[in-house]
Write a protein that holds these residues in place. Structure first.
Motif, PDB file in Angstrom:
ATOM      1  N   GLU A   1       3.512  -7.365  -3.672  1.00  0.00           N
ATOM      2  CA  GLU A   1       2.876  -8.307  -2.746  1.00  0.00           C
ATOM      3  C   GLU A   1       2.289  -7.596  -1.523  1.00  0.00           C
ATOM      4  OE1 GLU A   1       2.230 -11.058  -4.051  1.00  0.00           O
ATOM      5  OE2 GLU A   1       3.739 -11.020  -5.631  1.00  0.00           O
ATOM      6  N   ILE A   2       2.936  -6.545  -1.054  1.00  0.00           N
ATOM      7  CA  ILE A   2       2.357  -5.741   0.032  1.00  0.00           C
ATOM      8  C   ILE A   2       1.033  -5.139  -0.433  1.00  0.00           C
ATOM      9  CG2 ILE A   2       2.610  -3.589   1.344  1.00  0.00           C
ATOM     10  CD1 ILE A   2       5.597  -4.288   1.649  1.00  0.00           C
ATOM     11  N   ALA A   3       0.987  -4.686  -1.672  1.00  0.00           N
ATOM     12  CA  ALA A   3      -0.246  -4.112  -2.211  1.00  0.00           C
ATOM     13  C   ALA A   3      -1.380  -5.134  -2.186  1.00  0.00           C
ATOM     14  CB  ALA A   3      -0.014  -3.600  -3.629  1.00  0.00           C
ATOM     15  N   HIS A   4      -1.077  -6.398  -2.482  1.00  0.00           N
ATOM     16  CA  HIS A   4      -2.110  -7.437  -2.403  1.00  0.00           C
ATOM     17  C   HIS A   4      -2.649  -7.559  -0.972  1.00  0.00           C
ATOM     18  CE1 HIS A   4      -1.901  -8.653  -6.487  1.00  0.00           C
ATOM     19  NE2 HIS A   4      -0.764  -9.319  -6.414  1.00  0.00           N
ATOM     20  N   HIS A   5      -1.791  -7.394   0.017  1.00  0.00           N
ATOM     21  CA  HIS A   5      -2.234  -7.431   1.417  1.00  0.00           C
ATOM     22  C   HIS A   5      -3.298  -6.360   1.674  1.00  0.00           C
ATOM     23  CE1 HIS A   5      -2.045  -7.759   5.785  1.00  0.00           C
ATOM     24  NE2 HIS A   5      -1.782  -6.471   5.852  1.00  0.00           N
ATOM     25  N   PHE A   6      -3.171  -5.238   0.973  1.00  0.00           N
ATOM     26  CA  PHE A   6      -4.124  -4.148   1.136  1.00  0.00           C
ATOM     27  C   PHE A   6      -5.279  -4.223   0.143  1.00  0.00           C
ATOM     28  CE2 PHE A   6      -0.295  -2.348   3.127  1.00  0.00           C
ATOM     29  CZ  PHE A   6      -0.824  -2.083   4.369  1.00  0.00           C
ATOM     30  N   GLY A   7      -5.384  -5.339  -0.593  1.00  0.00           N
ATOM     31  CA  GLY A   7      -6.518  -5.553  -1.478  1.00  0.00           C
ATOM     32  C   GLY A   7      -6.388  -4.978  -2.872  1.00  0.00           C
ATOM     33  N   ILE A   8      -5.198  -4.560  -3.257  1.00  0.00           N
ATOM     34  CA  ILE A   8      -4.991  -4.007  -4.599  1.00  0.00           C
ATOM     35  C   ILE A   8      -4.725  -5.164  -5.556  1.00  0.00           C
ATOM     36  CG2 ILE A   8      -3.592  -2.449  -6.007  1.00  0.00           C
ATOM     37  CD1 ILE A   8      -2.992  -0.907  -3.366  1.00  0.00           C
ATOM     38  N   ASP A   9      -5.493  -5.244  -6.651  1.00  0.00           N
ATOM     39  CA  ASP A   9      -5.368  -6.375  -7.569  1.00  0.00           C
ATOM     40  C   ASP A   9      -4.302  -6.131  -8.641  1.00  0.00           C
ATOM     41  OD1 ASP A   9      -6.560  -4.735  -9.545  1.00  0.00           O
ATOM     42  OD2 ASP A   9      -8.511  -5.683  -9.340  1.00  0.00           O
ATOM     43  N   ASP A  10      -3.993  -7.191  -9.385  1.00  0.00           N
ATOM     44  CA  ASP A  10      -2.938  -7.125 -10.403  1.00  0.00           C
ATOM     45  C   ASP A  10      -3.227  -6.083 -11.474  1.00  0.00           C
ATOM     46  OD1 ASP A  10      -1.114  -8.985  -9.396  1.00  0.00           O
ATOM     47  OD2 ASP A  10      -2.131 -10.675 -10.343  1.00  0.00           O
ATOM     48  N   GLU A  11      -4.476  -5.961 -11.882  1.00  0.00           N
ATOM     49  CA  GLU A  11      -4.821  -4.988 -12.924  1.00  0.00           C
ATOM     50  C   GLU A  11      -4.448  -3.573 -12.483  1.00  0.00           C
ATOM     51  OE1 GLU A  11      -8.801  -3.267 -15.136  1.00  0.00           O
ATOM     52  OE2 GLU A  11      -8.780  -5.378 -14.506  1.00  0.00           O
ATOM     53  N   ARG A  12      -4.798  -3.222 -11.255  1.00  0.00           N
ATOM     54  CA  ARG A  12      -4.477  -1.885 -10.734  1.00  0.00           C
ATOM     55  C   ARG A  12      -2.963  -1.715 -10.575  1.00  0.00           C
ATOM     56  NH1 ARG A  12      -5.032   3.225 -10.794  1.00  0.00           N
ATOM     57  NH2 ARG A  12      -4.908   4.266  -8.801  1.00  0.00           N
ATOM     58  N   LEU A  13      -2.279  -2.767 -10.114  1.00  0.00           N
ATOM     59  CA  LEU A  13      -0.822  -2.688  -9.965  1.00  0.00           C
ATOM     60  C   LEU A  13      -0.132  -2.490 -11.310  1.00  0.00           C
ATOM     61  CD1 LEU A  13      -0.328  -5.379  -7.231  1.00  0.00           C
ATOM     62  CD2 LEU A  13       0.228  -2.964  -7.028  1.00  0.00           C
ATOM     63  N   HIS A  14      -0.643  -3.149 -12.352  1.00  0.00           N
ATOM     64  CA  HIS A  14      -0.083  -2.948 -13.706  1.00  0.00           C
ATOM     65  C   HIS A  14      -0.267  -1.499 -14.122  1.00  0.00           C
ATOM     66  CE1 HIS A  14       1.106  -6.953 -15.167  1.00  0.00           C
ATOM     67  NE2 HIS A  14       0.199  -7.401 -14.322  1.00  0.00           N
ATOM     68  N   ALA A  15      -1.448  -0.959 -13.871  1.00  0.00           N
ATOM     69  CA  ALA A  15      -1.718   0.435 -14.243  1.00  0.00           C
ATOM     70  C   ALA A  15      -0.814   1.414 -13.502  1.00  0.00           C
ATOM     71  CB  ALA A  15      -3.189   0.770 -13.982  1.00  0.00           C
ATOM     72  N   LEU A  16      -0.441   1.058 -12.275  1.00  0.00           N
ATOM     73  CA  LEU A  16       0.420   1.919 -11.460  1.00  0.00           C
ATOM     74  C   LEU A  16       1.905   1.699 -11.708  1.00  0.00           C
ATOM     75  CD1 LEU A  16      -1.507   1.623  -8.073  1.00  0.00           C
ATOM     76  CD2 LEU A  16      -1.414   3.633  -9.581  1.00  0.00           C
TER      77      LEU A  16
END
Length: 113
Positions: free
Chosen positions: A95-110
C-alpha cells in the motif's frame, strides 16, 4: 486464526517500524488505519485511498491519503501469528508503494503482491 485487535495493531506497527526511515520520511500526508472489514465486501488485505505522489498537483493536498489494513481478511487467510505478521508487512509495503504510484502489476513482478 484468532488475534486481538491490539495484537493486530501491534503487527501493523511492527511492519511500519521495518520500513526504512528514509522511505517513511518521503510519505506525504498519509494516515495508517486498521479496520475489521473492507466496506466493499471484498477479501482485501489492505487499501490505499488517495492521490499517488506521481499524480499530485498543488490542489491535491487536502485530506490525508489513507492506508488501511484489514484484520478480518488477513486473519481468515492465515494459520499462524508468523504468517499474519508476514502478510501484514507485505500489505503495508504494497500500500505504501501505491502512494508512490507503483501499480499492482509492478508489485507482483517485485514479489510484493
Amino acid at each position: 486464526m484468532m488475534m486481538s485487535r491490539e495484537q493486530f495493531e501491534e503487527a501493523v506497527a511492527d511492519a511500519l517500524d521495518a520500513v526504512p526511515g528514509e522511505l517513511l520520511d518521503m510519505l506525504d500526508n498519509v494516515v495508517f488505519l486498521v479496520e475489521d472489514e473492507p466496506e466493499s465486501g471484498e477479501e482485501l488485505l489492505g487499501l490505499y485511498e488517495g492521490v499517488p505522489r506521481t499524480e499530485r498537483t498543488w490542489g491535491d493536498l487536502g485530506l490525508p491519503d489513507r492506508i488501511t489494513v484489514f484484520q478480518g481478511p488477513t486473519l481468515r487467510m492465515c494459520t499462524s501469528v508468523e504468517q499474519v505478521r508476514h502478510e501484514v508487512t507485505v500489505t503495508v509495503v504494497h500500500e505504501i508503494a501505491h502512494h508512490f504510484g507503483i501499480d499492482d502489476e509492478r508489485l507482483h513482478a517485485l514479489g510484493w503482491a
